[in-house]
Design a protein around this motif. Structure first.
Motif, short mmCIF file in Angstrom:
data_model
loop_
_atom_site.label_atom_id
_atom_site.label_comp_id
_atom_site.label_asym_id
_atom_site.label_seq_id
_atom_site.Cartn_x
_atom_site.Cartn_y
_atom_site.Cartn_z
N GLY A 30 -32.85 -38.82 13.47
CA GLY A 30 -34.04 -39.50 13.02
C GLY A 30 -34.25 -40.90 13.55
O GLY A 30 -35.18 -41.59 13.12
N VAL A 31 -33.44 -41.34 14.52
CA VAL A 31 -33.50 -42.72 14.99
C VAL A 31 -33.46 -42.76 16.52
O VAL A 31 -32.85 -41.90 17.16
CB VAL A 31 -32.33 -43.56 14.42
N SER A 32 -34.11 -43.78 17.09
CA SER A 32 -34.09 -44.00 18.54
C SER A 32 -33.71 -45.45 18.82
O SER A 32 -33.81 -46.32 17.94
CB SER A 32 -35.46 -43.71 19.15
N SER A 33 -33.29 -45.71 20.05
CA SER A 33 -32.84 -47.05 20.44
C SER A 33 -33.43 -47.41 21.79
O SER A 33 -33.46 -46.58 22.71
CB SER A 33 -31.31 -47.07 20.53
N GLY A 34 -33.90 -48.65 21.92
CA GLY A 34 -34.41 -49.12 23.21
C GLY A 34 -35.08 -50.47 23.08
O GLY A 34 -35.80 -50.73 22.12
N ASP A 45 -46.43 -46.07 32.09
CA ASP A 45 -45.52 -45.25 32.89
C ASP A 45 -44.14 -45.90 32.99
O ASP A 45 -43.11 -45.23 32.93
CB ASP A 45 -46.08 -45.01 34.29
N GLU A 46 -44.15 -47.21 33.18
CA GLU A 46 -42.89 -47.96 33.25
C GLU A 46 -42.11 -47.81 31.96
O GLU A 46 -40.91 -47.52 31.97
CB GLU A 46 -43.22 -49.44 33.52
N VAL A 47 -42.78 -47.99 30.83
CA VAL A 47 -42.12 -47.90 29.53
C VAL A 47 -41.61 -46.48 29.28
O VAL A 47 -40.51 -46.29 28.74
CB VAL A 47 -43.08 -48.36 28.41
N ALA A 48 -42.39 -45.48 29.69
CA ALA A 48 -41.96 -44.09 29.52
C ALA A 48 -40.69 -43.81 30.33
O ALA A 48 -39.76 -43.14 29.84
CB ALA A 48 -43.07 -43.14 29.92
N GLY A 49 -40.62 -44.30 31.55
CA GLY A 49 -39.43 -44.12 32.37
C GLY A 49 -38.22 -44.80 31.77
O GLY A 49 -37.10 -44.26 31.78
N LEU A 50 -38.43 -45.99 31.22
CA LEU A 50 -37.35 -46.72 30.58
C LEU A 50 -36.87 -46.00 29.32
O LEU A 50 -35.66 -45.96 29.03
CB LEU A 50 -37.81 -48.13 30.23
#
Length: 393
Positions: A30-34, A45-50
């Motif tokens: 249930g959690v993500s990190s970034g 697009d940059e954020v999606a790749g990251l």
């Protein structure tokens, strides 16, 4: 089938018109990190790749039996110059808009253009408890865990915060692992570093102290070179908050060259530690280095990497070598390590060296680039995580 992230959104600031993005690639438990970056020209697009890269960085550090169970990957990005007088207001309003996600499932922190102090201050202004509050329900003892992380962030080594050093320690150890596998001595090995902010500065410091010769550093004002080696400590001490070096600190033998001169400096290792997409199919022709160590996120474009590989230059990929900072947060918070600088550096060195060795062994066995090998390892671990904890796209 193309990879589709779990969540993609774009926000427009009603005051300035600046845009911001959030991409959640996947959730684990249930959690993500970034992290959250701020730079003029930041794109969805940059954020999606990251964000996709963060899923892989998390997965690569999966070790059954460890307290830290990797999270999903995510990333935030704001299209605004962090030096602009508008920047703080834009950042606070972005976080206010993202509050439901930060509170529920997105843990974040500093990235390009933003320091953790700036992020923390803006979080408070936006009415949020913490940039990582979404992970608190997963902790066995929240009070102890939060205190341990706070103690770790309070640690200083040679006057610099541990949080600012541990990522560069991992990048440097990755480079040293590659040199060891190739049988190359550290002494006399030449390094050029693009970007002297948190990651680039720490990487330069650790490589310099390991005996390598830093012959070039580049910042927003240009490239500084000295074939006999730069005084790394003096340059680091002369940086401003954005990693730009005061040229008054240069020695008479240090030369000032254009900003892109770091690419063609006579060096064995290139360390791009600033913006994404720094090395493309055109400018890669200037590179003679044997290794490129990706301290930045996505600095080498795919076509450039293919051409470099044909010429014998090996790219050590970002998903491996710059994953130390993120992992250190979680190792500390979940209790795999204590708030101790020596333990943090030792754990980081061991973890990154193991990952580099695994990656290069897989690349050699499969006849592929280190990036392809790292991605294959990540996919295998993502599948194992999904089997154990559920699959969330």
């Amino acid at each position: 089938m193309p990879h589709t992230p779990l969540l993609t959104l774009t926000w427009t600031d009603h005051v300035t018109g600046h845009r911001g993005h959030l991409v959640v690639d996947r959730l684990v438990r249930g959690v993500s990190s970034g992290g959250l970056r701020m730079r003029a020209g930041c794109t969805l697009d940059e954020v999606a790749g990251l964000a996709r890269g963060m899923s892989m960085k998390e997965a690569l550090h999966y070790r059954p039996g460890a307290r830290y169970i990797p999270l999903g990957g995510a990333k935030g990005g704001i299209d605004c110059d962090p030096r602009s007088p508008e920047a703080n207001g834009v950042l606070v309003r972005y976080l206010q808009a993202m509050r439901p996600y930060v509170e529920s499932f997105w843990t974040t922190g500093e990235d390009l253009g933003l320091t953790q102090d700036v992020v923390d201050k803006a979080m408070t202004e936006a009415g949020l408890v913490s940039s990582i509050q979404a992970v608190y329900p997963l902790l066995d003892d929240e009070t102890a865990a939060r205190q341990r992380l706070a103690d770790a962030f309070a640690l200083r080594v040679d006057g610099i915060g541990l949080d600012e050093l541990v990522g560069g320690c991992g990048v440097a150890e990755s480079a040293l692992a590659a040199l060891d596998r190739a049988g190359i001595p550290y002494t006399g090995t030449r390094v050029a570093v693009q970007g002297l902010g948190t990651m680039g500065g720490a990487t330069a410091r650790f490589l310099d102290r390991a005996g390598l010769k830093v012959v070039a550093v580049a910042d927003i004002r240009g490239t500084v070179t000295n074939p006999d080696g730069l005084d790394v400590e003096a340059l680091l001490a002369a940086r401003d908050a954005y990693g730009a070096v005061d040229r008054a600190a240069l020695r008479p033998a240090d030369r000032q060259l254009p900003g892109d001169a770091w690419l063609s400096v006579d060096a064995d290792l290139l360390v791009p530690a600033a913006v994404s997409y720094a090395i493309d199919a055109h400018n890669q022709t200037r590179i003679t280095a044997r290794w490129i160590v990706e301290a930045a996120n996505m600095p080498v474009l795919p076509e450039a990497e293919r051409l470099l590989a044909e010429r014998g230059t090996t790219v050590l990929p970002d998903v491996v070598v710059n994953s130390g900072t993120n992992a250190w947060w979680w190792w500390t918070l979940f209790g795999d390590i204590d708030a101790d600088a020596d333990e943090a550096f030792a754990y980081t060195r061991r973890a990154l060296r193991d990952l580099v060795d695994e990656t290069l062994e897989r690349a050699a066995a499969d006849g592929v680039t280190p990036r392809s090998a790292a991605h294959a390892l990540a996919e295998e671990r993502l599948a194992e995580i999904a089997r154990r904890y559920g699959h969330h796209r």
